[in-house]
Scaffold this active site. Structure first.
Site, PDB file in Angstrom:
ATOM      1  N   HIS A  46       0.823  -1.210   0.000  1.00  0.00           N
ATOM      2  CA  HIS A  46       0.000   0.000   0.000  1.00  0.00           C
ATOM      3  C   HIS A  46       0.858   1.262   0.000  1.00  0.00           C
ATOM      4  O   HIS A  46       1.634   1.498   0.922  1.00  0.00           O
ATOM      5  CB  HIS A  46      -0.890  -0.020   1.245  1.00  0.00           C
ATOM      6  CG  HIS A  46      -1.872   1.095   1.335  1.00  0.00           C
ATOM      7  ND1 HIS A  46      -1.978   1.892   2.445  1.00  0.00           N
ATOM      8  CD2 HIS A  46      -2.811   1.519   0.455  1.00  0.00           C
ATOM      9  CE1 HIS A  46      -2.943   2.768   2.263  1.00  0.00           C
ATOM     10  NE2 HIS A  46      -3.471   2.567   1.064  1.00  0.00           N
ATOM     11  N   HIS A  88      -1.072  10.956  -1.977  1.00  0.00           N
ATOM     12  CA  HIS A  88      -2.343  10.492  -1.430  1.00  0.00           C
ATOM     13  C   HIS A  88      -3.265  11.634  -1.044  1.00  0.00           C
ATOM     14  O   HIS A  88      -4.396  11.742  -1.521  1.00  0.00           O
ATOM     15  CB  HIS A  88      -2.122   9.598  -0.212  1.00  0.00           C
ATOM     16  CG  HIS A  88      -3.401   9.165   0.434  1.00  0.00           C
ATOM     17  ND1 HIS A  88      -3.990   9.880   1.464  1.00  0.00           N
ATOM     18  CD2 HIS A  88      -4.219   8.119   0.195  1.00  0.00           C
ATOM     19  CE1 HIS A  88      -5.117   9.285   1.833  1.00  0.00           C
ATOM     20  NE2 HIS A  88      -5.277   8.212   1.068  1.00  0.00           N
TER      21      HIS A  88
END
Length: 296
Positions: A46, A88
């Site tokens: 991730h 992100h």
């Protein structure tokens, strides 16, 4: 062929195993997880191996590679001057020194900075002094890097509603780097988003691209999602066996059984639970923890 499969094929042949050991490069010393294996779910690093290195940087990708993981996940947004970057948050504040370098630019939205301005930022010191000076990669830089390592990409369009046309732009950049050929499309690339409209747009623009929707639609809605997405990717608490079974009953637009990649699983107990539920992939900041727990 991955190291894991090569070793399995050479079981019992001492000379062959020795040859594999001698020829393994340092960067791939850890046995790679076979993304085609039926022994367990695929583990996805991730934002790179973000439990060990600053998220969404090339350092995190490198760490995932050293740990032996083929699949990495990243987040893509667009700068003020139209460059795709890997980040992100929709602001630069948490993972860079933007507040220090540009003190009068609050709230430091990605979309308010040019690619050149973002390239000046330190995206590593917030995580550890060991990563001081690490940069925010452009998508182009990211693709170049994982092309060299041979890793696969689970790409997320982050807040695509802020960036009209980002789906087409991403596909154009992927194509320019050779990521839309048959090999990549069949087993090395997935594009996902929390935004169903964005996922549908990607599918419409290129029906050959494997897509994923981040969330857990009602079972009654799954048939409609199956028209444009190949995966339903819920948070781990929603990845129950009953729900996974319902997803698996359907075929996605590529004509294959729909899959479930769940997130973000960082402990062994949860990894074993979603593995038992039958998920196809597990997204984790600590992918080695998941691999050890699921024996995949």
């Amino acid at each position: 062929m991955s190291m894991r499969r090569a070793v399995a094929a050479a079981t019992g042949v001492l000379l062959g195993m020795s040859a594999l050991t001698l020829t393994a490069s340092p960067a791939h010393a850890a046995a790679r997880q076979d993304s085609t294996s039926d022994s367990g779910p695929v583990t996805v690093a991730h934002r790179g191996a973000s439990g060990y290195a600053p998220e969404n940087t090339l350092a995190a990708v490198k760490k995932a590679d050293k740990l032996g993981f083929d699949w990495v996940e990243n987040d893509v947004q667009r700068t003020k001057d139209g460059e795709l970057v890997v980040m992100h948050d929709t602001t630069l504040a948490r993972t860079t020194n933007a507040e220090t370098l540009y003190p009068k630019r609050s709230p430091w939205n990605v979309a308010d900075f040019t690619a050149k301005e973002i390239a000046r930022l330190d995206a590593g010191s917030w995580f550890s002094d060991d990563y001081k000076g690490e940069k925010v990669p452009t998508l182009d830089q990211y693709l170049k890097y994982i092309s060299k390592t041979g890793q696969n990409l689970l790409l997320e369009h982050k807040s695509p509603e802020l960036y009209p046309g980002i789906e087409q732009q991403t596909l154009r950049e992927l194509r320019s780097r050779g990521w839309l050929d048959r090999s990549h499309l069949s087993k090395r690339l997935i594009i996902q988003s929390f935004n169903a409209t964005s996922v549908r747009a990607t599918h419409t623009l290129d029906p050959h691209v494997k897509t994923g929707f981040l969330g857990n639609p009602k079972v009654s809605e799954l048939d409609s999602y199956a028209q444009f997405t190949d995966q339903i990717n819920p948070t781990h608490s929603a990845a129950t066996k009953d729900y996974v079974d319902e997803v698996h009953k359907r075929k996605g637009p590529l004509g294959k059984r729909m899959q479930v990649f769940t997130w973000t699983v960082n402990d062994a107990s949860t990894a074993r639970s979603v593995d038992k539920a039958g998920v196809d992939g597990i997204i984790s900041n600590f992918p080695d923890v998941v691999r050890d727990a699921t024996h995949s």
